[in-house]
Design an enzyme around this catalytic site. Structure first.
Site, PDB file in Angstrom:
ATOM      1  N   LYS A 128     -23.844   7.656  -1.056  1.00 44.15           N
ATOM      2  CA  LYS A 128     -23.284   8.862  -1.672  1.00 44.15           C
ATOM      3  C   LYS A 128     -23.443   8.854  -3.190  1.00 44.15           C
ATOM      4  O   LYS A 128     -23.612   9.906  -3.818  1.00 44.15           O
ATOM      5  CB  LYS A 128     -21.795   8.963  -1.299  1.00 44.15           C
ATOM      6  CG  LYS A 128     -21.037  10.074  -1.983  1.00 44.15           C
ATOM      7  CD  LYS A 128     -19.571  10.071  -1.565  1.00 44.15           C
ATOM      8  CE  LYS A 128     -18.766  11.149  -2.270  1.00 44.15           C
ATOM      9  NZ  LYS A 128     -17.332  11.131  -1.873  1.00 44.15           N
TER      10      LYS A 128
ATOM     11  N   SER B 182     -13.344  -3.926   2.155  1.00 37.15           N
ATOM     12  CA  SER B 182     -14.380  -3.316   1.317  1.00 37.15           C
ATOM     13  C   SER B 182     -15.780  -3.587   1.866  1.00 37.15           C
ATOM     14  O   SER B 182     -16.700  -3.948   1.118  1.00 37.15           O
ATOM     15  CB  SER B 182     -14.277  -3.814  -0.139  1.00 37.15           C
ATOM     16  OG  SER B 182     -13.075  -3.396  -0.731  1.00 37.15           O
TER      17      SER B 182
ATOM     18  N   TYR C 203       0.836  -1.195   0.000  1.00 36.13           N
ATOM     19  CA  TYR C 203       0.000   0.000   0.000  1.00 36.13           C
ATOM     20  C   TYR C 203       0.874   1.249   0.000  1.00 36.13           C
ATOM     21  O   TYR C 203       1.673   1.461   0.901  1.00 36.13           O
ATOM     22  CB  TYR C 203      -0.907   0.042   1.230  1.00 36.13           C
ATOM     23  CG  TYR C 203      -1.966  -1.032   1.319  1.00 36.13           C
ATOM     24  CD1 TYR C 203      -2.297  -1.817   0.215  1.00 36.13           C
ATOM     25  CD2 TYR C 203      -2.642  -1.259   2.509  1.00 36.13           C
ATOM     26  CE1 TYR C 203      -3.266  -2.798   0.305  1.00 36.13           C
ATOM     27  CE2 TYR C 203      -3.625  -2.244   2.601  1.00 36.13           C
ATOM     28  CZ  TYR C 203      -3.919  -3.012   1.498  1.00 36.13           C
ATOM     29  OH  TYR C 203      -4.883  -3.985   1.606  1.00 36.13           O
TER      30      TYR C 203
ATOM     31  N   ILE D  16     -18.088  -1.640   2.903  1.00 35.94           N
ATOM     32  CA  ILE D  16     -19.138  -0.760   2.395  1.00 35.94           C
ATOM     33  C   ILE D  16     -19.003  -0.605   0.874  1.00 35.94           C
ATOM     34  O   ILE D  16     -19.413   0.380   0.289  1.00 35.94           O
ATOM     35  CB  ILE D  16     -19.143   0.622   3.096  1.00 35.94           C
ATOM     36  CG1 ILE D  16     -17.746   1.258   3.107  1.00 35.94           C
ATOM     37  CG2 ILE D  16     -19.672   0.506   4.507  1.00 35.94           C
ATOM     38  CD1 ILE D  16     -17.705   2.653   3.693  1.00 35.94           C
ATOM     39  N   ALA D  17     -18.400  -1.657   0.269  1.00 40.82           N
ATOM     40  CA  ALA D  17     -18.285  -1.732  -1.197  1.00 40.82           C
ATOM     41  C   ALA D  17     -17.615  -0.490  -1.765  1.00 40.82           C
ATOM     42  O   ALA D  17     -18.129   0.142  -2.701  1.00 40.82           O
ATOM     43  CB  ALA D  17     -19.646  -1.974  -1.842  1.00 40.82           C
TER      44      ALA D  17
END
Length: 374
Positions: A271, A261, A108, A263-264
């Protein structure tokens, strides 16, 4: 549908309340749960859960640091002082709101994926915060199974470099980031070596399918090392771990499922709409057509959230914790996101609401993440 079981190290279980006077069948309790009852109870009292059969206890919701320093997938391909300050504020807000488990990786923010290494950023945030007050932080990082890395020694070498970047003598959890093209047995031996040398307090894997997971569990067990976690993509609209046997295997073997992930990638926050889709690489998956199909589910998520005074993000995260034995690690890019995530804890939707959302989500197709199917 297979009912998710509450196992040692699991987060909360939301579902129909037991009928008074009726005892739950002993066969429903996974073998590891009996031996781990006391330790798990202690962790629960502290607001934490144990990672599998390890001694490591973490908060019921962690924070993913994938976006910190990244310029490939996140941050509109830019990393600057503003984003740095926002990431540090996200770290501090997480600590202030009781979320002290942080997940990063050696790749990362590296030259492969960004501008500044996420491990270095996290290590700096920890050091600066510790100068102000005493904090208890649990850090997870990951080994990249790159094709040119061979054998157990490569794991120890990479780990020591990660520890240098983090500025820590050890980490709570060290994971194989993905299955290697070859040499996975050697990588697992390297994890066990690191555990025995005290460089890590628990070991895990990531993106492992059921067969790989069972093989890894068995190989580590021969060394007397518990496989603590399998980190996979898992959310209300990506429930592959429920369908491919991974979730059931984790429950059976006493391995914590860490959900990335959850909340995908922001899609379950509400949003984004067909008129306002995400930008960048996410736009390839979450198209206007997909978001149109998503709207009935999002509408119901908002209705359920409204009845509890919770946002769609908090409902989506709570849904995951209701599956039992799941620790979600949403990514926080700023303080407001971290504070919102904290609101997913301390309450539970009903079992009927959990299943209603699952039923609505079944109508949504189109997300493919082939890495754990390899």
């Amino acid at each position: 549908m297979t009912m998710a079981l509450q196992v040692a190290g699991g987060a909360g279980f939301c579902g129909p309340r037991p009928v008074p006077g009726r005892r739950r069948a002993a066969a429903l309790r996974p073998p590891r749960a009996e031996a781990a009852t006391t330790a798990a109870a202690v962790a629960e009292e502290e607001g934490k859960v144990r990672l599998g059969g390890s001694s490591v206890a973490v908060t019921k919701l962690g924070i993913g640091a994938w976006s910190w320093g990244d310029t490939t997938y996140w941050n509109d391909s830019q990393w600057d002082d503003r984003r740095l300050k926002e990431a540090q504020a996200a770290f501090d807000a997480s600590i202030d709101n009781g979320m002290t488990f942080f997940d990063t990786a050696e790749v990362y923010g590296t030259a492969l994926m960004g501008a500044v290494n996420s491990e270095s950023l996290l290590g700096g945030f920890i050091k600066e915060r510790q100068q102000k007050d005493q904090i208890d932080v649990a850090v997870a990082t990951k080994f990249a199974a790159l094709p040119w890395r061979f054998g157990r020694g490569s794991v120890l070498s990479a780990l020591k470099k990660s520890l240098d970047r983090l500025g820590l003598p050890s980490v709570e959890l060290y994971q194989l980031h993905w299955p290697g093209l070859w040499g996975n047995e050697g990588y697992l031996d390297g994890l066990a070596d690191a555990y025995e040398q005290g460089l890590v307090k628990a070991v895990g894997v990531s993106n492992y399918n059921e067969k790989r997971l069972r093989d890894a569990y068995a190989r580590l067990k021969k060394r007397g090392v518990p496989l603590a976690a399998n980190q996979v993509n898992y959310s209300l609209i990506y429930r592959t771990p429920e369908l491919n046997g991974v979730k059931a295997a984790c429950d059976e073997l006493g391995i914590t499922l860490i959900a990335y992930s959850p909340i995908a990638q922001g899609v379950l926050t509400g949003k984004y709409t067909p008129e306002n889709p995400p930008t960048g690489p996410r736009a390839n998956t979450y198209t206007p057509e997909f978001l149109t199909k998503l709207q009935p589910l999002m509408n119901r998520i908002k209705e359920i959230g409204g009845s509890y005074g919770k946002s769609p993000t908090q409902v989506a995260l709570n849904w995951l914790t209701c599956q039992g034995n799941v620790v979600p690690i949403p990514g926080a890019k700023n303080a407001s996101q971290a504070m919102e995530f904290a609101g997913a804890l301390g309450w539970s939707m009903t079992g009927d609401e959990v299943e209603e959302l699952r039923s609505l989500a079944r109508e949504i197709k189109g997300i493919k993440m082939p890495v754990e199917e390899a």
